[in-house]
Design a protein around this motif. Structure first.
Motif, PDB file in Angstrom:
ATOM      1  N   CYS A   1      -0.769 -12.327   2.299  1.00 39.96           N
ATOM      2  CA  CYS A   1      -0.196 -11.131   1.681  1.00 39.96           C
ATOM      3  C   CYS A   1       1.331 -11.167   1.735  1.00 39.96           C
ATOM      4  O   CYS A   1       2.008 -10.892   0.747  1.00 39.96           O
TER       5      CYS A   1
ATOM      6  N   CYS B   1      -0.983 -10.055   6.669  1.00 41.20           N
ATOM      7  CA  CYS B   1      -1.337 -11.437   6.983  1.00 41.20           C
ATOM      8  C   CYS B   1      -0.413 -12.398   6.222  1.00 41.20           C
ATOM      9  O   CYS B   1       0.361 -11.989   5.359  1.00 41.20           O
TER      10      CYS B   1
ATOM     11  N   CYS C   1      -8.323  -6.227   5.165  1.00 40.66           N
ATOM     12  CA  CYS C   1      -7.629  -7.191   6.025  1.00 40.66           C
ATOM     13  C   CYS C   1      -6.687  -6.487   6.989  1.00 40.66           C
ATOM     14  O   CYS C   1      -6.349  -7.028   8.036  1.00 40.66           O
TER      15      CYS C   1
ATOM     16  N   ASN D   1      -4.345  -2.817   2.114  1.00 41.99           N
ATOM     17  CA  ASN D   1      -5.606  -3.506   1.859  1.00 41.99           C
ATOM     18  C   ASN D   1      -6.436  -3.392   3.128  1.00 41.99           C
ATOM     19  O   ASN D   1      -6.287  -4.191   4.056  1.00 41.99           O
TER      20      ASN D   1
ATOM     21  N   ARG E   1      -9.954 -13.078   0.616  1.00 40.22           N
ATOM     22  CA  ARG E   1      -8.502 -13.097   0.801  1.00 40.22           C
ATOM     23  C   ARG E   1      -7.737 -12.903  -0.503  1.00 40.22           C
ATOM     24  O   ARG E   1      -6.521 -12.728  -0.486  1.00 40.22           O
TER      25      ARG E   1
ATOM     26  N   ASP F   1      -3.730  -5.245   5.755  1.00 43.84           N
ATOM     27  CA  ASP F   1      -2.389  -5.460   5.202  1.00 43.84           C
ATOM     28  C   ASP F   1      -1.762  -4.120   4.813  1.00 43.84           C
ATOM     29  O   ASP F   1      -2.408  -3.294   4.178  1.00 43.84           O
TER      30      ASP F   1
END
Ligand code: ZN
Length: 146
Positions: free
Chosen positions: A66, A63, A38, A35, A124, A40
């Motif tokens: 996740c 994060c 972010c 992702n 998020r 991730d």
């Protein structure tokens, strides 16, 4: 609601002690996903027994949302049929759309309910849904192999 409010105890527990974390040596499928919004990064390992997800493991550089979401996914989907996994996924998606869940739906998704507050932080939601998107890709690949 501040970001600290939504870090419920359940979420933090899954983040600090992720379930089914690590490499699965004899996985039927290994899928990496990311992702970029972010940062991730996720590797999902799955083992199948017919149409059942007999084992799930994962590694993540991700994060808290996740990582926790993937840990919850691994815990709840292990041993479930693809249909059962998908119906849980449907509930998770409607939760993030802001739909009111029935008490039965809340019961069905268990710990995942701790991610409910993420719905108020649209950027998020992708963190929380990464594992579910990964699962969809894995299933599509499986269908193509048939
Ligand atoms: Zn994230």
């Amino acid at each position: 609601m501040s970001i600290t409010d939504m870090f419920t105890e359940v979420l933090l527990d899954h983040y600090k002690h992720p379930r089914h974390y690590g490499v699965m040596e004899n996985a039927d499928v290994v899928h990496e996903s990311a992702n970029p919004l972010c940062g991730d990064e996720l590797t999902l390992y799955a083992k199948f027994d017919g149409n059942t997800l007999s084992d799930v493991m994962f590694e993540a550089k991700a994060c808290a949302i996740c990582t926790a979401s993937t840990s919850m996914f691994s815990e709840i989907t292990k041993g479930k049929s693809f249909e059962e996994v998908d119906s849980i996924g449907d509930i998770v998606h409607s939760m993030f759309k802001g739909d009111e869940l029935t008490s039965e739906q809340r019961h069905t998704i268990g710990d995942i309910l701790a991610l409910e507050g993420v719905q108020k932080l649209p950027v998020r939601i992708k963190c929380a849904l990464l594992v579910w998107e990964t699962w969809q890709v894995i299933k599509k690949d499986l269908d193509q192999q048939k």
